[in-house]
Design a protein around this motif. Structure first.
Motif, PDB file in Angstrom:
ATOM      1  N   ALA A 166     -11.205   2.035   5.923  1.00 38.32           N
ATOM      2  CA  ALA A 166      -9.758   2.150   5.986  1.00 38.32           C
ATOM      3  C   ALA A 166      -9.225   2.935   4.784  1.00 38.32           C
ATOM      4  O   ALA A 166      -9.870   3.049   3.745  1.00 38.32           O
ATOM      5  CB  ALA A 166      -9.125   0.761   6.027  1.00 38.32           C
ATOM      6  N   GLN A 167      -8.009   3.462   4.947  1.00 37.64           N
ATOM      7  CA  GLN A 167      -7.388   4.204   3.864  1.00 37.64           C
ATOM      8  C   GLN A 167      -6.849   3.226   2.821  1.00 37.64           C
ATOM      9  O   GLN A 167      -6.105   2.295   3.146  1.00 37.64           O
ATOM     10  CB  GLN A 167      -6.257   5.066   4.401  1.00 37.64           C
ATOM     11  N   ASP A 168      -7.237   3.401   1.569  1.00 36.98           N
ATOM     12  CA  ASP A 168      -6.828   2.512   0.499  1.00 36.98           C
ATOM     13  C   ASP A 168      -5.734   3.166  -0.338  1.00 36.98           C
ATOM     14  O   ASP A 168      -5.816   4.340  -0.714  1.00 36.98           O
ATOM     15  CB  ASP A 168      -8.009   2.174  -0.412  1.00 36.98           C
ATOM     16  N   HIS A 169      -4.704   2.387  -0.627  1.00 39.38           N
ATOM     17  CA  HIS A 169      -3.606   2.860  -1.467  1.00 39.38           C
ATOM     18  C   HIS A 169      -3.473   1.950  -2.678  1.00 39.38           C
ATOM     19  O   HIS A 169      -3.827   0.769  -2.624  1.00 39.38           O
ATOM     20  CB  HIS A 169      -2.283   2.859  -0.689  1.00 39.38           C
ATOM     21  N   HIS A 170      -2.961   2.487  -3.751  1.00 43.96           N
ATOM     22  CA  HIS A 170      -2.675   1.703  -4.965  1.00 43.96           C
ATOM     23  C   HIS A 170      -1.193   1.797  -5.245  1.00 43.96           C
ATOM     24  O   HIS A 170      -0.664   2.872  -5.523  1.00 43.96           O
ATOM     25  CB  HIS A 170      -3.508   2.224  -6.139  1.00 43.96           C
ATOM     26  N   LEU A 171      -0.543   0.658  -5.124  1.00 47.31           N
ATOM     27  CA  LEU A 171       0.906   0.603  -5.305  1.00 47.31           C
ATOM     28  C   LEU A 171       1.286  -0.092  -6.600  1.00 47.31           C
ATOM     29  O   LEU A 171       2.424  -0.399  -6.839  1.00 47.31           O
ATOM     30  CB  LEU A 171       1.548  -0.116  -4.106  1.00 47.31           C
TER      31      LEU A 171
ATOM     32  N   GLY B 269      -6.905  -9.943 -11.318  1.00 49.74           N
ATOM     33  CA  GLY B 269      -6.177 -10.499 -10.178  1.00 49.74           C
ATOM     34  C   GLY B 269      -5.384  -9.397  -9.505  1.00 49.74           C
ATOM     35  O   GLY B 269      -4.811  -8.529 -10.181  1.00 49.74           O
ATOM     36  N   TYR B 270      -5.350  -9.394  -8.180  1.00 50.32           N
ATOM     37  CA  TYR B 270      -4.603  -8.395  -7.425  1.00 50.32           C
ATOM     38  C   TYR B 270      -3.997  -9.040  -6.189  1.00 50.32           C
ATOM     39  O   TYR B 270      -4.501 -10.040  -5.677  1.00 50.32           O
ATOM     40  CB  TYR B 270      -5.514  -7.249  -6.943  1.00 50.32           C
ATOM     41  N   ARG B 271      -2.925  -8.431  -5.711  1.00 51.88           N
ATOM     42  CA  ARG B 271      -2.415  -8.708  -4.370  1.00 51.88           C
ATOM     43  C   ARG B 271      -2.891  -7.585  -3.461  1.00 51.88           C
ATOM     44  O   ARG B 271      -2.924  -6.415  -3.872  1.00 51.88           O
ATOM     45  CB  ARG B 271      -0.895  -8.760  -4.360  1.00 51.88           C
TER      46      ARG B 271
ATOM     47  N   SER C  57      -5.060  -0.361   3.643  1.00 49.48           N
ATOM     48  CA  SER C  57      -4.810  -1.470   2.727  1.00 49.48           C
ATOM     49  C   SER C  57      -4.165  -0.921   1.468  1.00 49.48           C
ATOM     50  O   SER C  57      -4.316   0.262   1.138  1.00 49.48           O
ATOM     51  CB  SER C  57      -6.102  -2.213   2.385  1.00 49.48           C
ATOM     52  N   ALA C  58      -3.431  -1.775   0.788  1.00 51.16           N
ATOM     53  CA  ALA C  58      -2.789  -1.403  -0.463  1.00 51.16           C
ATOM     54  C   ALA C  58      -3.060  -2.482  -1.490  1.00 51.16           C
ATOM     55  O   ALA C  58      -2.916  -3.680  -1.203  1.00 51.16           O
ATOM     56  CB  ALA C  58      -1.286  -1.223  -0.272  1.00 51.16           C
ATOM     57  N   VAL C  59      -3.467  -2.068  -2.679  1.00 49.10           N
ATOM     58  CA  VAL C  59      -3.718  -2.982  -3.790  1.00 49.10           C
ATOM     59  C   VAL C  59      -2.551  -2.861  -4.762  1.00 49.10           C
ATOM     60  O   VAL C  59      -2.113  -1.756  -5.095  1.00 49.10           O
ATOM     61  CB  VAL C  59      -5.043  -2.642  -4.491  1.00 49.10           C
ATOM     62  N   CYS C  60      -2.031  -4.001  -5.208  1.00 45.24           N
ATOM     63  CA  CYS C  60      -0.873  -3.987  -6.087  1.00 45.24           C
ATOM     64  C   CYS C  60      -0.914  -5.178  -7.035  1.00 45.24           C
ATOM     65  O   CYS C  60      -1.796  -6.045  -6.947  1.00 45.24           O
ATOM     66  CB  CYS C  60       0.428  -3.998  -5.278  1.00 45.24           C
ATOM     67  N   CYS C  61       0.051  -5.201  -7.950  1.00 45.99           N
ATOM     68  CA  CYS C  61       0.311  -6.342  -8.827  1.00 45.99           C
ATOM     69  C   CYS C  61      -0.912  -6.802  -9.608  1.00 45.99           C
ATOM     70  O   CYS C  61      -1.305  -7.970  -9.536  1.00 45.99           O
ATOM     71  CB  CYS C  61       0.872  -7.510  -8.023  1.00 45.99           C
ATOM     72  N   PRO C  62      -1.558  -5.916 -10.381  1.00 48.42           N
ATOM     73  CA  PRO C  62      -2.682  -6.372 -11.197  1.00 48.42           C
ATOM     74  C   PRO C  62      -2.236  -7.382 -12.243  1.00 48.42           C
ATOM     75  O   PRO C  62      -1.206  -7.194 -12.894  1.00 48.42           O
ATOM     76  CB  PRO C  62      -3.195  -5.082 -11.839  1.00 48.42           C
ATOM     77  N   SER C  63      -3.011  -8.445 -12.394  1.00 45.77           N
ATOM     78  CA  SER C  63      -2.612  -9.510 -13.306  1.00 45.77           C
ATOM     79  C   SER C  63      -2.793  -9.140 -14.764  1.00 45.77           C
ATOM     80  O   SER C  63      -2.215  -9.776 -15.648  1.00 45.77           O
ATOM     81  CB  SER C  63      -3.425 -10.775 -13.008  1.00 45.77           C
TER      82      SER C  63
ATOM     83  N   SER D 110       2.399  -1.600 -11.494  1.00 41.07           N
ATOM     84  CA  SER D 110       2.555  -1.661 -10.048  1.00 41.07           C
ATOM     85  C   SER D 110       4.007  -1.443  -9.678  1.00 41.07           C
ATOM     86  O   SER D 110       4.912  -1.969 -10.335  1.00 41.07           O
ATOM     87  CB  SER D 110       2.072  -3.012  -9.512  1.00 41.07           C
ATOM     88  N   ALA D 111       4.234  -0.677  -8.623  1.00 36.29           N
ATOM     89  CA  ALA D 111       5.598  -0.463  -8.140  1.00 36.29           C
ATOM     90  C   ALA D 111       6.087  -1.637  -7.308  1.00 36.29           C
ATOM     91  O   ALA D 111       7.278  -1.738  -7.013  1.00 36.29           O
ATOM     92  CB  ALA D 111       5.661   0.821  -7.312  1.00 36.29           C
ATOM     93  N   VAL D 112       5.157  -2.521  -6.901  1.00 35.91           N
ATOM     94  CA  VAL D 112       5.523  -3.731  -6.164  1.00 35.91           C
ATOM     95  C   VAL D 112       5.860  -4.821  -7.167  1.00 35.91           C
ATOM     96  O   VAL D 112       5.075  -5.097  -8.086  1.00 35.91           O
ATOM     97  CB  VAL D 112       4.374  -4.194  -5.249  1.00 35.91           C
ATOM     98  N   VAL D 113       7.016  -5.450  -7.014  1.00 38.60           N
ATOM     99  CA  VAL D 113       7.439  -6.476  -7.950  1.00 38.60           C
ATOM    100  C   VAL D 113       6.669  -7.758  -7.681  1.00 38.60           C
ATOM    101  O   VAL D 113       6.693  -8.296  -6.571  1.00 38.60           O
ATOM    102  CB  VAL D 113       8.951  -6.735  -7.848  1.00 38.60           C
ATOM    103  N   ASN D 114       5.973  -8.244  -8.690  1.00 36.69           N
ATOM    104  CA  ASN D 114       5.175  -9.459  -8.560  1.00 36.69           C
ATOM    105  C   ASN D 114       6.067 -10.684  -8.748  1.00 36.69           C
ATOM    106  O   ASN D 114       7.158 -10.604  -9.309  1.00 36.69           O
ATOM    107  CB  ASN D 114       4.056  -9.449  -9.607  1.00 36.69           C
ATOM    108  N   GLY D 115       5.590 -11.826  -8.296  1.00 32.06           N
ATOM    109  CA  GLY D 115       6.327 -13.065  -8.453  1.00 32.06           C
ATOM    110  C   GLY D 115       5.665 -14.184  -7.700  1.00 32.06           C
ATOM    111  O   GLY D 115       4.581 -14.037  -7.135  1.00 32.06           O
ATOM    112  N   GLY D 116       6.315 -15.335  -7.653  1.00 29.35           N
ATOM    113  CA  GLY D 116       5.756 -16.493  -6.975  1.00 29.35           C
ATOM    114  C   GLY D 116       6.153 -16.547  -5.516  1.00 29.35           C
ATOM    115  O   GLY D 116       7.155 -15.957  -5.094  1.00 29.35           O
TER     116      GLY D 116
END
Length: 439
Positions: A434-439, A70-72, A86-92, A99-105
C-alpha cells in the motif's frame, strides 16, 4: 457483505524500529485500535497505534531496535477490503511540530459529508485529511488549559464529531473545571448545521451539558466563539440547563452523578441523539455503577432513554466497554460489552440482546464495537487478532442473532484465508504494497 480485514502495520515502520513481532506485549510494546469509520462510497478507515516503551531505556537511546517510540496509524480500505493507503502520524518522541495531525486523547474518526476524513482528539482538536490520506488539509487545535499557566485559546473545534443523514455535525466539546478538575474534560454536546472545511469553521450550538457548574471559570473560558448557546459563547453560567446530571439526579442514591463522564454521542436521526452518561469509576471495580443512554433531541430535551439493560448484569464497566454505534438512516442503536450485543429501535425499546454466555456469541467478548457504516453494517475490531469484522444487520432486528452467528462463522473462514495470504506473526499484520504517507 461480511468482510474481514487487518489492522496492518506499515512495513517500513516495522523495519525502521526493528519491531520484534514475536515479543509479548509484557515486554513493553503493543498495537491498539482506537476507532473505525466508513464512508458512503464503501471505503473504511481505521485509526490505531503502535508503541514501544521499555523500562530503563532513556529518551536519548539511538539504536532503533531498542529505542522507545509511538505512532498513530490511519489505514484506508476499499469497499472490498483491500488496503489502499496508510498514513503514519503523531510520533511520541516529537515536540508536536513533527506531525501535521494534532495529537491528543480519545482520538476518533469521522467521514464528513464531502468525503474529507476528520480526526478529532481531546481537547477539541480536529484535523482534516484528504480522503486518500495523502495530505492534511487543515488543523484546528487549542492548548490544554492548566492551572497557573498562561492559556492560549488557539483555533479549536471539537473533541469528537459524528454526521447525521442530512449532514449535520453532532459534536462534543471540552470545558475547563469540570467536576473541579484543573484541566479540559468533555462536557458539552452541540450541533453544527454548516459545513466544516479547511477554510471555514461552523458555529456549534450547544444542546446539552454534563456538569452544570464547571468551577473557576473566567473570561478565558469563553474561549470558543464558535461554541454558542442562545447566541452567546458557552462558559460560566451560559450553558444548556438543566444539565444531564441534573435531570438524572436522585436516580442513584449510592454514588450520584458527580464525577460522571460523557461518552461519545451518536445520531439516531437528524434530530435525535443517544448521549451516554457513565457514573464515576473506582480502582477496586465499577461493575454495577449507574449509566444512562439518554435520548436527546436537537432542542436539548431529554425525551427518553435506551431501555432494557441492568446495571449489574449488563454493566459496560466490565472491561470498560463504553462505545455506542447507531444507524440514523434506519433509527437503530447498538452497544457491545462483555455480557452481550444489544440493539434498540428509535423509540429506545430493546429489540435484541445476544447473550455472550451462550456458546454461539461468546466470541463477541473479544471484539470492540466501533461504528455503523452508512448502509447499516456493524464494524467490530478483534482486540487480540487485530482484525476488523463487518457484520450486515438484517432489516428486522429480531433476526439479528442468526445474522451475527453467520458473521462469526464467516470471520473464522476469512481469518484463515488472510493468514495464508499475509503470514502474520502473533496476529501482527504487515503490509508493504500500500501507499504509505507521513503526516
Amino acid at each position: 457483505m461480511i468482510q474481514t480485514f487487518p489492522l496492518a502495520l506499515p512495513g517500513p515502520l516495522v523495519d525502521t524500529h526493528r519491531i520484534d513481532l514475536t515479543a509479548l506485549y509484557s515486554k513493553g510494546w503493543g498495537v491498539q485500535a482506537y476507532d473505525v469509520a466508513a464512508a458512503p462510497n464503501g471505503d473504511v478507515y481505521a485509526l490505531y497505534g503502535v508503541y514501544r516503551h521499555t523500562y530503563g531505556v532513556g529518551d536519548d537511546e539511538q539504536d532503533p531496535a531498542t529505542a522507545n517510540f509511538g505512532y498513530r496509524i490511519i489505514t484506508r480500505y476499499s469497499a472490498d477490503g483491500e488496503v489502499l493507503a496508510s498514513a503514519v502520524c503523531c510520533p511520541s518522541d516529537g515536540d508536536g511540530s513533527d506531525s501535521a495531525v494534532v495529537n491528543g486523547g480519545d482520538m476518533t474518526l469521522c467521514v464528513l459529508p464531502d468525503g474529507t476524513l476528520s480526526v478529532s482528539a481531546v481537547p477539541d482538536a480536529t484535523t482534516l485529511i484528504a480522503p486518500d490520506l495523502s495530505r492534511v488539509l487543515a488543523a484546528y487545535s487549542s492548548e490544554d488549559r492548566r492551572p497557573f499557566e498562561k492559556y492560549a485559546p488557539g483555533e479549536a473545534f471539537a473533541s469528537s464529531i459524528s454526521v447525521t443523514p442530512s449532514g449535520r455535525l453532532l459534536c462534543v466539546t471540552t470545558e475547563y473545571g469540570v467536576w473541579k478538575y484543573g484541566n479540559m474534560l468533555t462536557n458539552v454536546v452541540g450541533l453544527a448545521d454548516e459545513a466544516l472545511t479547511p477554510t471555514t469553521k461552523p458555529v456549534i450550538e450547544a444542546i446539552a451539558s454534563l456538569d452544570p457548574t464547571p468551577a473557576f471559570h473566567s473570561d478565558d473560558d469563553l474561549r470558543a466563539a464558535h461554541i454558542r448557546y442562545q447566541g452567546s459563547p458557552v462558559g460560566g453560567s451560559c450553558r444548556p440547563r438543566p444539565a444531564l446530571t441534573e435531570l438524572l439526579d436522585g436516580e442513584d442514591s449510592l454514588s450520584g452523578w458527580r464525577q460522571s463522564r460523557l461518552g461519545r454521542p451518536v445520531p439516531l436521526a437528524d434530530d435525535l441523539f443517544v448521549v451516554p452518561v457513565y457514573a464515576r469509576t473506582f480502582r477496586g471495580g465499577s461493575r454495577g455503577q449507574p449509566f444512562v443512554f439518554a435520548l436527546v433531541d436537537d432542542r436539548g430535551t431529554m425525551t427518553g432513554r435506551l431501555h432494557g439493560m441492568h446495571e449489574w448484569r449488563d454493566s459496560p464497566f466490565t472491561g470498560f466497554c463504553f462505545n455506542l454505534a447507531a444507524d440514523p438512516y434506519r433509527g437503530r442503536a447498538f452497544h457491545l460489552n462483555r455480557y452481550g450485543l444489544y440493539a434498540w429501535n428509535k423509540a429506545g425499546v430493546l429489540r435484541a440482546k445476544l447473550d455472550t454466555e451462550t456458546k454461539a456469541f461468546k466470541p463477541l467478548t473479544h471484539f470492540t464495537l466501533t461504528a455503523c457504516s452508512p448502509d447499516g453494517d456493524l464494524l467490530l475490531v478483534h482486540n487480540k487478532q487485530h482484525l476488523i469484522l463487518r457484520v450486515p444487520v438484517p432489516d428486522d432486528l429480531t433476526d439479528l442473532a442468526p445474522a451475527v452467528e453467520e458473521a462469526l462463522r464467516t470471520y473464522a473462514k476469512q481469518r484463515t484465508a488472510l493468514k495464508k495470504q499475509w503470514s502474520p506473526v502473533n496476529w501482527h499484520w504487515v503490509h508493504t504494497s500500500a501507499q504509505d504517507h507521513h503526516l
